[in-house]
Design a protein around this motif. Structure first.
Motif, short mmCIF file in Angstrom:
data_model
loop_
_atom_site.label_atom_id
_atom_site.label_comp_id
_atom_site.label_asym_id
_atom_site.label_seq_id
_atom_site.Cartn_x
_atom_site.Cartn_y
_atom_site.Cartn_z
N VAL A 179 8.28 -1.71 3.21
CA VAL A 179 6.92 -1.20 3.43
C VAL A 179 6.13 -1.22 2.12
CG1 VAL A 179 5.60 0.86 4.06
CG2 VAL A 179 7.57 0.18 5.43
N THR A 180 6.75 -0.86 1.01
CA THR A 180 6.08 -0.89 -0.29
C THR A 180 5.60 -2.29 -0.62
OG1 THR A 180 7.39 0.97 -1.08
CG2 THR A 180 6.36 -0.42 -2.76
N GLN A 181 6.45 -3.28 -0.37
CA GLN A 181 6.07 -4.67 -0.64
C GLN A 181 4.97 -5.15 0.30
OE1 GLN A 181 7.08 -6.60 -3.27
NE2 GLN A 181 7.97 -4.66 -3.92
N HIS A 216 15.88 0.74 2.01
CA HIS A 216 15.52 -0.66 2.22
C HIS A 216 14.25 -0.77 3.05
CE1 HIS A 216 20.01 -1.95 1.65
NE2 HIS A 216 19.49 -1.38 0.57
N THR A 217 14.14 0.07 4.06
CA THR A 217 12.93 0.07 4.88
C THR A 217 11.71 0.44 4.04
OG1 THR A 217 14.22 0.69 6.83
CG2 THR A 217 11.84 1.08 6.92
N LEU A 218 11.85 1.45 3.20
CA LEU A 218 10.73 1.88 2.36
C LEU A 218 10.38 0.82 1.32
CD1 LEU A 218 11.56 5.66 1.96
CD2 LEU A 218 9.93 4.57 3.52
N ARG A 219 11.38 0.11 0.80
CA ARG A 219 11.09 -0.99 -0.13
C ARG A 219 10.29 -2.09 0.57
NH1 ARG A 219 16.40 -3.08 -2.53
NH2 ARG A 219 15.01 -4.77 -3.14
N ASP A 243 -1.07 -6.21 0.64
CA ASP A 243 -2.25 -5.87 1.43
C ASP A 243 -2.09 -6.24 2.91
OD1 ASP A 243 -4.74 -4.67 1.69
OD2 ASP A 243 -5.82 -6.57 1.45
N ILE A 290 2.62 -3.27 1.64
CA ILE A 290 1.40 -2.62 1.17
C ILE A 290 0.88 -3.32 -0.09
CG2 ILE A 290 0.47 -0.49 0.16
CD1 ILE A 290 2.34 1.03 2.11
N ALA A 291 1.79 -3.67 -0.99
CA ALA A 291 1.39 -4.37 -2.22
C ALA A 291 0.77 -5.73 -1.89
CB ALA A 291 2.59 -4.55 -3.14
#
Length: 80
Positions: free
Chosen positions: A14-16, A9-12, A21, A18-19
């Motif tokens: 962070v991915t969002q 969940h944490t990585l999801r 910006d 980054i997406a």
């Protein structure tokens, strides 16, 4: 790494970010409990560096706050 949130969940998140910006700062401490009882000095130093860097500029000074006089067992009892 905490038992309060699944790492995926944490990585999801962070991915969002980054997406989108957005700037992301992430500290992963493998094996640490939610309250960082196993490594309070390391986490305090990293937190100090982050705050000083954000408030005073990019290079934190070479001094750090004094170690906490509370031992890990007593700290664990506070959060039990």
């Amino acid at each position: 790494m905490t038992d309060q949130a699944h790492p995926g969940h944490t990585l999801r998140l962070v991915t969002q970010l980054i997406a989108a910006d957005e700037d992301v700062e992430l500290l992963i401490v493998p094996g640490a409990e939610h309250q960082f009882i196993d490594c309070p000095l390391y986490v305090r130093k990293r937190t100090w560096d982050f705050l000083v860097g954000e408030l005073m500029g990019p290079q934190p000074p070479a001094y750090y706050p004094a170690p906490s006089p509370i031992d890990p067992e007593s700290l664990g009892e506070l959060f039990a």
